[in-house]
Design an enzyme around this catalytic site. Structure first.
Site, PDB file in Angstrom:
ATOM      1  N   HIS A 109      41.090  35.398  42.660  1.00  0.00           N
ATOM      2  CA  HIS A 109      42.159  36.382  42.413  1.00  0.00           C
ATOM      3  C   HIS A 109      42.195  37.441  43.510  1.00  0.00           C
ATOM      4  O   HIS A 109      43.261  37.911  43.892  1.00  0.00           O
ATOM      5  CB  HIS A 109      41.938  37.103  41.078  1.00  0.00           C
ATOM      6  CG  HIS A 109      42.416  36.345  39.879  1.00  0.00           C
ATOM      7  ND1 HIS A 109      43.729  35.969  39.700  1.00  0.00           N
ATOM      8  CD2 HIS A 109      41.761  35.919  38.765  1.00  0.00           C
ATOM      9  CE1 HIS A 109      43.857  35.347  38.538  1.00  0.00           C
ATOM     10  NE2 HIS A 109      42.677  35.290  37.944  1.00  0.00           N
ATOM     11  N   CYS A 130      43.120  31.680  32.082  1.00  0.00           N
ATOM     12  CA  CYS A 130      43.267  32.920  32.846  1.00  0.00           C
ATOM     13  C   CYS A 130      44.174  33.864  32.063  1.00  0.00           C
ATOM     14  O   CYS A 130      45.192  33.437  31.526  1.00  0.00           O
ATOM     15  CB  CYS A 130      43.897  32.588  34.193  1.00  0.00           C
ATOM     16  SG  CYS A 130      44.173  34.018  35.241  1.00  0.00           S
TER      17      CYS A 130
END
Ligand code: NI
Length: 166
Positions: A138, A92
């Site tokens: 997210h 990420c």
């Protein structure tokens, strides 16, 4: 276009929940352009608006080798998940240089809007499926390290704090 600052875990702003996009206007287009540029520059294969402090349901993805197949998902919803799951080594942009296995449904069907506000549906598998699920997390304030054990998470927090301590 502008490069946006990517928040790094454990920044509390990464845990905020994004709001639905309601206006498909020039301001949205400019946010999407900036997000795409930021993702390409990083470089990464996906970016969610939450990671750049934009609290709107927007994700950009490009899993192509040629880096010219931008996919934009506005207000994405998962409308179907496969029973079978699969583990992938995920990374990420908000957790630089850290990769770990996460298990998720192998295939998903997503419904989203494009930049003009038109709805489309897409069935994804492989890395695209992983990427869509990771980026959609997210938007609800979830970072992939939250799937890992508390011990691993504590270690990552420690490393990140050291790294970004000034
Ligand atoms: Ni991410």
């Amino acid at each position: 276009m502008a490069l946006l600052e990517i928040l790094c875990y454990p920044d509390p702003r990464l845990h905020k929940t994004a709001r639905p996009v309601q206006k498909f206007d020039a301001s949205l287009r400019s946010k999407v352009d900036d997000m795409a540029q930021t993702m390409y520059e990083a470089p990464g294969i996906g970016l969610a608006a939450t990671q750049v402090s934009i609290l709107e349901n927007i994700i950009v993805i490009d899993i192509s080798d040629s880096r010219d197949e931008l996919q934009v998902f506005i207000n994405p919803e998962i409308i179907w998940k496969s029973q079978e799951s699969k583990s992938w080594r995920e990374g990420c942009l908000s957790v630089p240089d850290y990769f770990d296995e996460v298990t998720r449904p192998e295939r998903v069907k997503v419904r989203a809007q494009n930049i003009q506000g038109e709805y489309f549906e897409l069935e994804a598998e492989g890395i695209l499926s992983v990427c869509i699920q990771h980026e959609m997390d997210h938007l609800v304030g979830k970072v992939f390290v939250e799937y890992l054990s508390p011990l691993k998470r504590a270690r990552i927090k420690g490393k990140m704090k050291k790294r970004f301590h000034t």
